[in-house]
Scaffold this motif. Structure first.
Motif, PDB file in Angstrom:
ATOM      1  N   GLN A 124       0.835  -1.211   0.000  1.00 32.84           N
ATOM      2  CA  GLN A 124       0.000   0.000   0.000  1.00 32.84           C
ATOM      3  C   GLN A 124       0.864   1.254   0.000  1.00 32.84           C
ATOM      4  OE1 GLN A 124      -2.979  -0.089   3.095  1.00 32.84           O
ATOM      5  NE2 GLN A 124      -3.557  -2.182   2.604  1.00 32.84           N
ATOM      6  N   GLN A 125       1.950   1.224   0.763  1.00 27.70           N
ATOM      7  CA  GLN A 125       2.830   2.385   0.782  1.00 27.70           C
ATOM      8  C   GLN A 125       3.531   2.569  -0.555  1.00 27.70           C
ATOM      9  OE1 GLN A 125       2.190   4.644   2.487  1.00 27.70           O
ATOM     10  NE2 GLN A 125       3.519   4.902   4.240  1.00 27.70           N
ATOM     11  N   ARG A 126       3.832   1.491  -1.236  1.00 28.94           N
ATOM     12  CA  ARG A 126       4.425   1.608  -2.562  1.00 28.94           C
ATOM     13  C   ARG A 126       3.449   2.256  -3.541  1.00 28.94           C
ATOM     14  NH1 ARG A 126       9.015  -1.491  -3.674  1.00 28.94           N
ATOM     15  NH2 ARG A 126       9.756  -2.702  -1.893  1.00 28.94           N
ATOM     16  N   VAL A 127       2.176   1.907  -3.421  1.00 27.35           N
ATOM     17  CA  VAL A 127       1.157   2.534  -4.279  1.00 27.35           C
ATOM     18  C   VAL A 127       1.114   4.036  -4.011  1.00 27.35           C
ATOM     19  CG1 VAL A 127      -1.300   2.644  -4.834  1.00 27.35           C
ATOM     20  CG2 VAL A 127      -0.222   0.422  -4.426  1.00 27.35           C
ATOM     21  N   ALA A 128       1.083   4.402  -2.738  1.00 28.08           N
ATOM     22  CA  ALA A 128       1.037   5.825  -2.392  1.00 28.08           C
ATOM     23  C   ALA A 128       2.282   6.553  -2.873  1.00 28.08           C
ATOM     24  CB  ALA A 128       0.872   5.987  -0.878  1.00 28.08           C
ATOM     25  N   LEU A 129       3.443   5.900  -2.775  1.00 27.53           N
ATOM     26  CA  LEU A 129       4.681   6.519  -3.238  1.00 27.53           C
ATOM     27  C   LEU A 129       4.676   6.668  -4.753  1.00 27.53           C
ATOM     28  CD1 LEU A 129       7.521   7.580  -2.727  1.00 27.53           C
ATOM     29  CD2 LEU A 129       8.351   5.213  -2.768  1.00 27.53           C
ATOM     30  N   ALA A 130       4.214   5.646  -5.473  1.00 28.78           N
ATOM     31  CA  ALA A 130       4.143   5.727  -6.932  1.00 28.78           C
ATOM     32  C   ALA A 130       3.250   6.886  -7.356  1.00 28.78           C
ATOM     33  CB  ALA A 130       3.618   4.414  -7.503  1.00 28.78           C
ATOM     34  N   ARG A 131       2.123   7.061  -6.679  1.00 29.36           N
ATOM     35  CA  ARG A 131       1.213   8.162  -7.009  1.00 29.36           C
ATOM     36  C   ARG A 131       1.876   9.514  -6.747  1.00 29.36           C
ATOM     37  NH1 ARG A 131      -4.140   7.929  -3.738  1.00 29.36           N
ATOM     38  NH2 ARG A 131      -2.727   8.609  -2.084  1.00 29.36           N
ATOM     39  N   ALA A 132       2.570   9.620  -5.619  1.00 32.13           N
ATOM     40  CA  ALA A 132       3.243  10.885  -5.294  1.00 32.13           C
ATOM     41  C   ALA A 132       4.313  11.207  -6.331  1.00 32.13           C
ATOM     42  CB  ALA A 132       3.858  10.795  -3.895  1.00 32.13           C
ATOM     43  N   LEU A 133       5.030  10.195  -6.789  1.00 35.67           N
ATOM     44  CA  LEU A 133       6.093  10.431  -7.774  1.00 35.67           C
ATOM     45  C   LEU A 133       5.526  10.873  -9.114  1.00 35.67           C
ATOM     46  CD1 LEU A 133       8.432   7.420  -6.986  1.00 35.67           C
ATOM     47  CD2 LEU A 133       8.712   9.810  -6.306  1.00 35.67           C
ATOM     48  N   LEU A 134       4.355  10.370  -9.472  1.00 38.03           N
ATOM     49  CA  LEU A 134       3.749  10.756 -10.745  1.00 38.03           C
ATOM     50  C   LEU A 134       3.348  12.224 -10.764  1.00 38.03           C
ATOM     51  CD1 LEU A 134       1.463   7.866 -12.028  1.00 38.03           C
ATOM     52  CD2 LEU A 134       3.520   8.786 -13.055  1.00 38.03           C
ATOM     53  N   ARG A 135       3.150  12.798  -9.611  1.00 41.85           N
ATOM     54  CA  ARG A 135       2.790  14.219  -9.570  1.00 41.85           C
ATOM     55  C   ARG A 135       3.959  15.086 -10.031  1.00 41.85           C
ATOM     56  NH1 ARG A 135       0.583  16.486  -4.427  1.00 41.85           N
ATOM     57  NH2 ARG A 135      -0.483  17.913  -5.846  1.00 41.85           N
ATOM     58  N   ASP A 136       5.165  14.521 -10.002  1.00 41.29           N
ATOM     59  CA  ASP A 136       6.351  15.184 -10.554  1.00 41.29           C
ATOM     60  C   ASP A 136       6.577  16.556  -9.935  1.00 41.29           C
ATOM     61  OD1 ASP A 136       8.613  15.187 -12.119  1.00 41.29           O
ATOM     62  OD2 ASP A 136       7.616  16.103 -13.835  1.00 41.29           O
TER      63      ASP A 136
END
Length: 231
Positions: free
Chosen positions: A135-147
């Motif tokens: 779940q934390q990886r999902v949240a991190l992936a989403r945060a990174l996509l915000r660039d």
């Protein structure tokens, strides 16, 4: 570079004062006793709490009164903030478009983010079918996509076991280097700072102190820091 210029940050009846600069790119751990104002510092920088005095800036741009959605900042909390009814892919895609109507290029960005955060094969799962680390990886992936150039971690890995916690910290370090991010990481574990941080900021009794290098922080700590570390 993140600037707190004579800033007073308010969280209910509690104020945090900060007059300092965080150099970037790099990782700055934010440590201090519970209730000292660490999360308040990050929440104000993200635009979720008011600045009642002074100003905040990122790379020289005044963001004091900029709406949170328009700030060059992404935030990762301990509770993930995932949508239970959405798949992994859709939860990550929200980092690009709230309506989930992705172009082919954007869909490719999502696939890349999932791959880089170790989520291959989990794209169709809902959050309830994931482990805490996933779940934390999902949240991190989403945060990174915000660039965004600034990433704020508010005790994001506090609920994870030692092994998974270290794995996630090293992933953040790798991504921060790759993307030239400036990371502010609130943690209760001084060892987190030793593991990946370049600098450490101490927050105590509503006062944020200028960051020190990791070596300075642990080898030659000021009295308040020494008391916190039990030295």
């Amino acid at each position: 570079m993140i600037g707190f210029e004579g800033a007073v940050l308010r969280n209910g009846a509690f104020d945090v004062r900060a007059d300092l600069t965080v150099e970037g790119p790099g990782i700055c751990a934010v440590v201090g006793p519970s209730g000292s104002g660490k999360s308040t510092l990050l929440l104000a920088l993200a635009g979720f709490l008011p600045v009642v005095q002074g100003r905040l800036s990122v790379d020289g741009r005044d963001i004091t009164h900029v709406a949170s959605a328009r700030r060059p900042v992404s935030v990762l909390f301990q509770d993930h903030n995932l949508f239970a009814h959405l798949s992994v892919t859709d939860n990550v895609s929200l980092g690009l478009r709230p309506d989930l109507r992705l172009s082919s290029d954007q869909a490719a960005q999502v696939r890349d983010a999932l791959h880089r955060t170790g989520l291959d094969g989990l794209q169709g799962r809902k959050p309830a079918a994931l482990s805490g680390g996933q779940q934390q990886r999902v949240a991190l992936a989403r945060a990174l996509l915000r660039d965004r150039p600034v990433l704020l971690l508010d005790e994001a890995f506090g609920a994870l076991g030692p092994g998974l916690r270290r794995e996630m910290l090293l992933l953040v370090q790798s991504v921060a280097i790759e993307r030239n991010l400036t990371v502010l990481m609130v943690t209760h574990e001084p060892e987190d700072a030793r593991t990946i941080a370049d600098h450490v900021m101490f927050v105590g009794e509503g006062q944020a102190h200028p960051p020190l290098t990791v070596t300075e922080f642990f080898a030659e700590p000021p009295p308040a820091v020494a008391a916190y570390l039990g030295l």
